[in-house]
Design a protein around this motif. Structure first.
Motif: not given
Length: 258
Positions: A71-77, A44-48, A21-31
């Motif tokens: 590709g962030a969700a598939a390989d986030p780090f 599938a959220l790119p910031n979670l 929910e935090f990631a959905e509400q704050n798309p500029s944050s990476y959670v």
């Protein structure tokens, strides 16, 4: 905090609802949601991202390769450097850690200057606002759970210690707020009555699952445990039972570099 935090860590994320929910509400944050159990659904959220991790161990959270890109969700780090978090969130973790002070120190060491640490916690004790009510099953259930947890090496009564521990770790602007949590629908305020309704449902479903093993560790027989649970269920349905507990919200800020 005037703008959404850039990097957020949700420790003991469980099913990951808060982190999502935090990631959905704050798309500029990476959670990042971390937990000992990898029970979170795929996202599938790119910031979670969800990670299996022990918060009492050394924190190793590399910066995401592309927090909001393809590709962030598939390989986030990526390999390095490590994240300095802007906000570390913990909720209902009173039974999680061997030593919460270790987690607080890990948070301090891995927060960016000016970053915030916040606990939202239950104190597992109950009080009675109606002196005429004579039942004590809920209190006996909570006391038994506390004794059983101590026998297993866990102290459940830590919510009122966070403020001191956070200050000892070096945080500033530390605040502790305490809120009443009714056990069921007995308060006159409509909002508090609604909260009581949700909490009653939660407790009716949870007193067995949450407490059975702890009550057993406290030395109770299966028959006594089931009898106590039945009494708790009955008490939670009594209108003259004005039982309540407390929720603690404690937060502090890491100082800015001099």
């Amino acid at each position: 905090m005037s703008s959404p935090p850039k990097y957020v860590l949700d420790i003991a994320t469980g099913t990951g609802i808060w982190a999502r929910e935090f990631a959905e509400q704050n798309p500029s944050s990476y959670v990042i949601g971390s937990d000992l159990s990898a029970i979170q659904p795929e996202t599938a959220l790119p910031n979670l991202a969800f990670i299996k991790d022990d918060a009492e161990d050394t924190w190793l959270f590399p910066l995401p390769a592309s927090p909001h890109g393809a590709g962030a969700a598939a390989d986030p780090f990526s390999a390095a450097p490590m994240i300095s978090f802007d906000y570390v969130h913990l909720r209902l973790v009173f039974s999680c850690f061997n030593d919460p002070r270790i987690v607080i120190q890990r948070a301090f060491d891995n927060l960016a200057p000016g970053g915030w640490l916040e606990f939202q916690e239950l104190m597992p004790t109950f009080h009675q606002a109606n002196p005429a009510f004579k039942g004590d099953a809920l209190k006996r259930w909570a006391d038994g759970c506390g004794r059983g947890a101590l026998a297993a090496g866990r102290n459940l009564y830590v919510a009122d210690k966070y403020k001191g521990w956070i200050e000892e770790a070096g945080f500033i602007d530390v605040e502790e707020k305490r809120f009443v949590l009714p056990a069921h629908q007995w308060m006159q305020d409509p909002r508090m009555n609604k909260i009581g309704q949700f909490n009653q449902r939660n407790m009716l479903e949870g007193v067995r699952g949450a407490g059975w093993m702890m009550l057993k560790a406290a030395g109770m027989t299966p028959e006594d445990i089931e009898d106590l649970i039945s009494q708790v269920h009955s008490e939670l349905m009594m209108r003259d039972n004005h039982a309540y507990g407390h929720v603690y919200v404690v937060y502090g800020r890491k100082p800015f570099d001099e």
